[in-house]
Design a protein around this motif. Structure first.
Motif, PDB file in Angstrom:
ATOM      1  N   PHE A  10       9.711   9.304 -16.279  1.00  0.00           N
ATOM      2  CA  PHE A  10       9.116   8.645 -17.439  1.00  0.00           C
ATOM      3  C   PHE A  10       8.541   9.704 -18.372  1.00  0.00           C
ATOM      4  CE2 PHE A  10       5.733   9.054 -14.366  1.00  0.00           C
ATOM      5  CZ  PHE A  10       4.593   9.301 -15.103  1.00  0.00           C
ATOM      6  N   GLU A  11       8.234   9.288 -19.594  1.00  0.00           N
ATOM      7  CA  GLU A  11       7.695  10.206 -20.595  1.00  0.00           C
ATOM      8  C   GLU A  11       6.357   9.684 -21.101  1.00  0.00           C
ATOM      9  OE1 GLU A  11       9.038  12.431 -24.737  1.00  0.00           O
ATOM     10  OE2 GLU A  11      10.190  10.730 -24.005  1.00  0.00           O
ATOM     11  N   VAL A  12       5.404  10.596 -21.272  1.00  0.00           N
ATOM     12  CA  VAL A  12       4.091  10.264 -21.812  1.00  0.00           C
ATOM     13  C   VAL A  12       3.999  10.846 -23.207  1.00  0.00           C
ATOM     14  CG1 VAL A  12       1.596  10.606 -21.573  1.00  0.00           C
ATOM     15  CG2 VAL A  12       3.008  10.245 -19.530  1.00  0.00           C
ATOM     16  N   LYS A  13       3.660   9.983 -24.181  1.00  0.00           N
ATOM     17  CA  LYS A  13       3.439  10.420 -25.564  1.00  0.00           C
ATOM     18  C   LYS A  13       2.130   9.821 -26.023  1.00  0.00           C
ATOM     19  CE  LYS A  13       8.248  10.674 -27.010  1.00  0.00           C
ATOM     20  NZ  LYS A  13       9.237  10.181 -27.977  1.00  0.00           N
ATOM     21  N   ARG A  14       1.210  10.637 -26.418  1.00  0.00           N
ATOM     22  CA  ARG A  14      -0.092  10.172 -26.895  1.00  0.00           C
ATOM     23  C   ARG A  14      -0.225  10.486 -28.380  1.00  0.00           C
ATOM     24  NH1 ARG A  14      -2.594   8.993 -22.233  1.00  0.00           N
ATOM     25  NH2 ARG A  14      -2.224  10.362 -20.481  1.00  0.00           N
ATOM     26  N   ASN A  15      -0.962   9.635 -29.062  1.00  0.00           N
ATOM     27  CA  ASN A  15      -1.314   9.878 -30.473  1.00  0.00           C
ATOM     28  C   ASN A  15      -0.116  10.196 -31.348  1.00  0.00           C
ATOM     29  OD1 ASN A  15      -4.012   9.551 -29.732  1.00  0.00           O
ATOM     30  ND2 ASN A  15      -4.178  11.697 -29.203  1.00  0.00           N
ATOM     31  N   LYS A  16       1.005   9.588 -31.049  1.00  0.00           N
ATOM     32  CA  LYS A  16       2.177   9.801 -31.887  1.00  0.00           C
ATOM     33  C   LYS A  16       2.047   8.913 -33.126  1.00  0.00           C
ATOM     34  CE  LYS A  16       7.163   9.851 -31.970  1.00  0.00           C
ATOM     35  NZ  LYS A  16       8.407   9.601 -31.269  1.00  0.00           N
ATOM     36  N   LEU A  17       2.093   9.530 -34.286  1.00  0.00           N
ATOM     37  CA  LEU A  17       1.967   8.790 -35.543  1.00  0.00           C
ATOM     38  C   LEU A  17       3.345   8.395 -36.035  1.00  0.00           C
ATOM     39  CD1 LEU A  17      -0.677  11.009 -37.356  1.00  0.00           C
ATOM     40  CD2 LEU A  17      -1.061   8.887 -36.098  1.00  0.00           C
ATOM     41  N   LYS A  72       0.889  -1.157   0.000  1.00  0.00           N
ATOM     42  CA  LYS A  72       0.000   0.000   0.000  1.00  0.00           C
ATOM     43  C   LYS A  72       0.926   1.205   0.000  1.00  0.00           C
ATOM     44  CE  LYS A  72      -3.912  -2.082   2.284  1.00  0.00           C
ATOM     45  NZ  LYS A  72      -4.862  -2.025   3.385  1.00  0.00           N
ATOM     46  N   ALA A  73       0.801   2.029  -1.034  1.00  0.00           N
ATOM     47  CA  ALA A  73       1.754   3.123  -1.200  1.00  0.00           C
ATOM     48  C   ALA A  73       1.043   4.431  -1.514  1.00  0.00           C
ATOM     49  CB  ALA A  73       2.732   2.784  -2.321  1.00  0.00           C
ATOM     50  N   LYS A  74       1.791   5.507  -1.379  1.00  0.00           N
ATOM     51  CA  LYS A  74       1.356   6.822  -1.823  1.00  0.00           C
ATOM     52  C   LYS A  74       2.151   7.129  -3.085  1.00  0.00           C
ATOM     53  CE  LYS A  74       0.247   8.506   2.743  1.00  0.00           C
ATOM     54  NZ  LYS A  74       0.512   9.495   3.784  1.00  0.00           N
ATOM     55  N   ALA A  75       1.448   7.457  -4.151  1.00  0.00           N
ATOM     56  CA  ALA A  75       2.087   7.800  -5.423  1.00  0.00           C
ATOM     57  C   ALA A  75       1.908   9.285  -5.680  1.00  0.00           C
ATOM     58  CB  ALA A  75       1.484   6.983  -6.557  1.00  0.00           C
ATOM     59  N   HIS A  76       2.977   9.917  -6.092  1.00  0.00           N
ATOM     60  CA  HIS A  76       2.976  11.342  -6.399  1.00  0.00           C
ATOM     61  C   HIS A  76       3.552  11.486  -7.803  1.00  0.00           C
ATOM     62  CE1 HIS A  76       4.546  15.593  -5.165  1.00  0.00           C
ATOM     63  NE2 HIS A  76       3.427  15.655  -5.840  1.00  0.00           N
ATOM     64  N   LEU A  77       2.745  11.940  -8.756  1.00  0.00           N
ATOM     65  CA  LEU A  77       3.180  12.132 -10.133  1.00  0.00           C
ATOM     66  C   LEU A  77       3.471  13.614 -10.345  1.00  0.00           C
ATOM     67  CD1 LEU A  77       0.508   9.840 -11.786  1.00  0.00           C
ATOM     68  CD2 LEU A  77       2.921   9.321 -11.478  1.00  0.00           C
ATOM     69  N   VAL A  78       4.706  13.925 -10.667  1.00  0.00           N
ATOM     70  CA  VAL A  78       5.163  15.312 -10.769  1.00  0.00           C
ATOM     71  C   VAL A  78       5.518  15.630 -12.221  1.00  0.00           C
ATOM     72  CG1 VAL A  78       6.907  16.956  -9.977  1.00  0.00           C
ATOM     73  CG2 VAL A  78       6.149  15.120  -8.457  1.00  0.00           C
ATOM     74  N   PRO A  79       4.880  16.627 -12.830  1.00  0.00           N
ATOM     75  CA  PRO A  79       5.242  17.012 -14.201  1.00  0.00           C
ATOM     76  C   PRO A  79       6.598  17.717 -14.210  1.00  0.00           C
ATOM     77  CG  PRO A  79       3.603  18.522 -13.339  1.00  0.00           C
ATOM     78  CD  PRO A  79       3.800  17.462 -12.298  1.00  0.00           C
ATOM     79  N   LEU A  80       7.450  17.349 -15.140  1.00  0.00           N
ATOM     80  CA  LEU A  80       8.760  17.986 -15.271  1.00  0.00           C
ATOM     81  C   LEU A  80       8.774  18.982 -16.421  1.00  0.00           C
ATOM     82  CD1 LEU A  80      11.011  14.846 -14.708  1.00  0.00           C
ATOM     83  CD2 LEU A  80      10.286  16.556 -13.047  1.00  0.00           C
ATOM     84  N   THR A  81       7.737  18.935 -17.274  1.00  0.00           N
ATOM     85  CA  THR A  81       7.605  19.881 -18.384  1.00  0.00           C
ATOM     86  C   THR A  81       6.221  20.506 -18.316  1.00  0.00           C
ATOM     87  OG1 THR A  81       6.892  18.062 -19.809  1.00  0.00           O
ATOM     88  CG2 THR A  81       9.193  18.683 -19.943  1.00  0.00           C
ATOM     89  N   GLY A  82       6.117  21.733 -18.722  1.00  0.00           N
ATOM     90  CA  GLY A  82       4.819  22.419 -18.715  1.00  0.00           C
ATOM     91  C   GLY A  82       4.507  22.987 -17.350  1.00  0.00           C
ATOM     92  N   ASN A 119       7.397  15.025 -19.885  1.00  0.00           N
ATOM     93  CA  ASN A 119       8.218  14.279 -18.931  1.00  0.00           C
ATOM     94  C   ASN A 119       7.633  14.395 -17.530  1.00  0.00           C
ATOM     95  OD1 ASN A 119      10.196  13.475 -20.845  1.00  0.00           O
ATOM     96  ND2 ASN A 119      11.029  15.545 -20.781  1.00  0.00           N
ATOM     97  N   TRP A 120       7.652  13.269 -16.815  1.00  0.00           N
ATOM     98  CA  TRP A 120       7.095  13.183 -15.471  1.00  0.00           C
ATOM     99  C   TRP A 120       8.067  12.438 -14.560  1.00  0.00           C
ATOM    100  CZ3 TRP A 120       2.062  14.714 -13.928  1.00  0.00           C
ATOM    101  CH2 TRP A 120       1.275  15.225 -14.947  1.00  0.00           C
ATOM    102  N   ARG A 121       7.848  12.594 -13.268  1.00  0.00           N
ATOM    103  CA  ARG A 121       8.569  11.808 -12.263  1.00  0.00           C
ATOM    104  C   ARG A 121       7.533  11.190 -11.339  1.00  0.00           C
ATOM    105  NH1 ARG A 121      11.768  15.493  -9.869  1.00  0.00           N
ATOM    106  NH2 ARG A 121      10.211  15.950  -8.304  1.00  0.00           N
ATOM    107  N   ILE A 122       7.685   9.894 -11.066  1.00  0.00           N
ATOM    108  CA  ILE A 122       6.837   9.261 -10.070  1.00  0.00           C
ATOM    109  C   ILE A 122       7.643   9.116  -8.790  1.00  0.00           C
ATOM    110  CG2 ILE A 122       7.409   6.929 -10.873  1.00  0.00           C
ATOM    111  CD1 ILE A 122       4.484   6.236  -9.888  1.00  0.00           C
ATOM    112  N   GLU A 123       6.992   9.414  -7.682  1.00  0.00           N
ATOM    113  CA  GLU A 123       7.593   9.225  -6.364  1.00  0.00           C
ATOM    114  C   GLU A 123       6.670   8.293  -5.583  1.00  0.00           C
ATOM    115  OE1 GLU A 123       8.097  13.117  -4.679  1.00  0.00           O
ATOM    116  OE2 GLU A 123       9.384  13.775  -6.326  1.00  0.00           O
ATOM    117  N   LEU A 124       7.203   7.158  -5.176  1.00  0.00           N
ATOM    118  CA  LEU A 124       6.440   6.184  -4.395  1.00  0.00           C
ATOM    119  C   LEU A 124       6.959   6.159  -2.971  1.00  0.00           C
ATOM    120  CD1 LEU A 124       6.222   3.022  -6.681  1.00  0.00           C
ATOM    121  CD2 LEU A 124       4.373   4.549  -6.052  1.00  0.00           C
ATOM    122  N   GLU A 125       6.044   6.104  -2.015  1.00  0.00           N
ATOM    123  CA  GLU A 125       6.401   5.969  -0.601  1.00  0.00           C
ATOM    124  C   GLU A 125       5.569   4.849  -0.008  1.00  0.00           C
ATOM    125  OE1 GLU A 125       5.769   9.679   1.359  1.00  0.00           O
ATOM    126  OE2 GLU A 125       7.237  10.739   0.130  1.00  0.00           O
TER     127      GLU A 125
END
Length: 81
Positions: free
Chosen positions: A72-79, A13-23, A52-58
């Motif tokens: 990690f990096e998220v890319k959607r709808n990349k052709l 059982k963890a706490k997840a924190h997703l932090v945007p590194l861009t935007g 670009n994002w960073r996940i922090e798990l505790e």
């Protein structure tokens, strides 16, 4: 559903924190996550916008506290052509 997956040797059982590194207009996402008995922790990233994002798990296990960070990096709808 897109997700990040972490496989543990025990239920977590963890706490997840997703932090945007861009935007600068993107908000951080926080959530509690639970692997149940499968030991597989899946963290949905459908709400993460491209970039670009960073996940922090505790989490705690055996009276010890643990912390993990991973970018990690998220890319959607990349052709692809």
């Amino acid at each position: 559903m897109k997700s990040l997956r972490f496989n543990f040797c025990h239920p977590v059982k963890a706490k997840a924190h997703l932090v945007p590194l861009t935007g600068t207009d993107t908000k951080c996402l926080r959530m509690n996550v639970d692997s149940d008995e499968s030991n597989l922790l899946e963290i949905p990233i459908d709400q993460c916008c491209d970039g670009n994002w960073r996940i922090e798990l505790e989490w705690e296990y055996g009276n010890e506290s643990f912390h993990h960070k991973k970018e990690f990096e998220v890319k959607r709808n990349k052709l692809l052509y």
